[in-house]
Design an enzyme around this catalytic site. Structure first.
Site, short mmCIF file in Angstrom:
data_model
loop_
_atom_site.label_atom_id
_atom_site.label_comp_id
_atom_site.label_asym_id
_atom_site.label_seq_id
_atom_site.Cartn_x
_atom_site.Cartn_y
_atom_site.Cartn_z
N CYS A 155 -0.80 4.42 2.09
CA CYS A 155 -1.02 4.73 4.15
C CYS A 155 -0.37 2.96 4.10
CB CYS A 155 -2.07 4.69 3.90
SG CYS A 155 -3.84 3.97 3.12
N SER A 156 -1.14 2.36 4.80
CA SER A 156 -0.17 0.41 4.83
C SER A 156 -1.60 -0.11 5.50
CB SER A 156 0.38 0.88 6.33
OG SER A 156 -0.36 1.61 7.03
N CYS A 157 -2.52 -0.31 4.14
CA CYS A 157 -3.55 -0.89 4.22
C CYS A 157 -3.60 -2.49 3.94
CB CYS A 157 -4.51 -0.84 2.56
SG CYS A 157 -4.45 0.52 2.59
N CYS B 225 1.09 -1.08 -0.05
CA CYS B 225 -0.09 0.10 0.14
C CYS B 225 0.91 1.28 0.02
CB CYS B 225 -1.29 -0.26 1.45
SG CYS B 225 -1.46 1.13 1.18
#
Lengths: 112, 87, 213
Positions: free
Chosen positions: C121-123, C118
């Site tokens: 962000c950090s999905c 991602c």
């Protein structure tokens, strides 16, 4: 004076960066609580995941470099809760002051 | 034949989920995912219109040009319909 | 292992600051967490029991869940077809509590290797696999996985043949992704419990391969 192409700091795909740091850490209780508060508050409709991300992005690159993941998350959760009118900044400020007076470690300032 | 689309080159400030490195790049729709609330409204606590969401597949050569590691490797991303134009 | 570092105030050997822990001096952010939590409870938004239950629910989500899904896909072709068609429905069929997760499963084969990132962000498919590893959230991984996936994979010890096609998936919106790694050779006849033990977290992100028996 500097111009910009409009790309924002969090939009990292393709940027030059070093080796991926492979060290990991176990989540502390306070980090798990931040995570839980985010899930519960968004689940109750107080804000959205996009609202959380927007606050994280608006904190800027300096916050990304200086603060840990859940430090930024509690700041973003708080930002959204203040915007939603759940509590006021005065209530938050007074409570944080009160919490600090209880002790010097996370364990000491929590009940039980 | 797969539908070819190009990601718009807009650069507004604010909460946008079309990554900058794909703007202006052309790919093919890998699959349609249905309609989802527009994050550009959700992020600001606004009522959100549903936008169609697509998985778009790009070749690494299209995205990175001569700098691609392997030109036939691919990159898939989800892009909302209002960020796409038919080619 | 948060206590293994030699110097609490310093920087680790890899150049990264240590994370504050429970027994270090109370930080501004920890005070904020306590204050926000107490205010939410006092105003009736949530309860201590609800928070504890949410933490327990997240702690119960681990890569072992995904490993069970992968092992079933390896042994049950009809299930694999359903998993590839609708990842969320297939997980719910196995009684995993994945909430609103929209899961897309992508399959590694002899010719294709999938990698998940991602960049914005950090999905991560946290409602199936639990919280993402730290490296998944770093600038380095987010920046480089889309541009030089093979170089990133080498840092994880994965060297792919030149003829293998790499497919990178950037989780930019509402879907989350899990890789169904290729079933390792020499596993014929193993039951799904034994197979699941071979499936690592990283193999379901695409930065690793399953263990060999």
């Amino acid at each position: 004076m500097t111009d910009t192409d409009g790309r924002r700091w969090h939009d990292m795909g393709g940027q030059t960066a070093g080796p991926v740091p492979l060290d990991e850490h176990d989540h502390a209780l306070w980090e798990k609580r931040v995570d839980a508060l985010m899930v519960l508050c968004s689940g109750k409709g107080l804000f959205t995941v996009d609202g959380l991300r927007r606050a994280l992005e608006d904190m800027g690159e300096d916050a990304f470099e200086r603060h840990s993941y859940y430090e930024r998350w509690i700041a973003a959760v708080n930002q959204n809760l203040v915007e939603a009118g759940v509590y006021t900044l005065a209530e938050l400020g007074a409570r944080m002051h009160e919490v600090a007076a209880r002790g010097e470690t996370y364990a000491q300032v929590n009940d039980g | 034949m797969a539908e070819r689309v190009r990601v718009k080159t807009w650069m507004p400030p604010g909460h946008v989920r079309a990554p900058a490195y794909l703007r202006g790049k052309t790919g093919v729709i890998e699959r349609a995912l249905g309609a989802f609330g527009n994050p550009e409204q959700l992020a600001y606590g606004l009522p959100a219109e549903k936008q169609p969401l697509y998985r778009v597949r790009f070749s690494m050569a299209e995205v990175w040009g001569a700098g691609a590691e392997v030109s036939d490797d691919t990159l898939d991303a989800e892009i909302y319909g209002h960020w796409l134009e038919r080619v | 292992m948060p206590h293994d570092h030699p110097d609490h105030a310093g920087i680790s050997a890899s150049g990264h600051p240590f994370r504050p822990d429970n027994d270090t001096p109370l930080t501004y952010w920890q005070r904020m967490e306590v204050a926000v939590r107490e205010l939410l409870i006092e105003k009736g938004v949530t309860t201590p029991a609800e928070i504890a239950a949410q933490i327990d629910a997240m702690d119960a989500r681990t890569p072992a869940n995904g490993a069970r899904v992968v092992a079933r896909a390896w042994t049950d072709p009809a299930f694999k077809a359903r998993l590839l068609a609708d990842g969320s429905a297939a997980c719910r069929e196995m009684d995993f509590d994945i909430g609103a997760l929209n899961l897309v499963a992508v399959e590694n084969t002899d010719d294709v290797h999938n990698l998940i990132v991602c960049t914005l962000c950090s999905c991560y498919p946290r409602n199936l696999l639990g919280l993402p590893p730290d490296w998944y959230k770093t600038r380095e991984y987010r920046s480089r996985a889309v541009r030089e996936p093979r170089a990133v994979l080498r840092e994880f010890g994965v060297e792919l043949p030149a003829q293998t096609r790499v497919r990178v998936h950037d989780s930019t919106a509402d879907m989350r992704y899990i890789v169904i790694p290729a079933r390792p050779p020499g596993t014929e006849g193993m039951d799904s419990t034994s197979l699941a033990a071979l499936v690592t977290r990283d193999s379901m992100i695409g930065t690793g391969l399953p263990r060999c028996p």
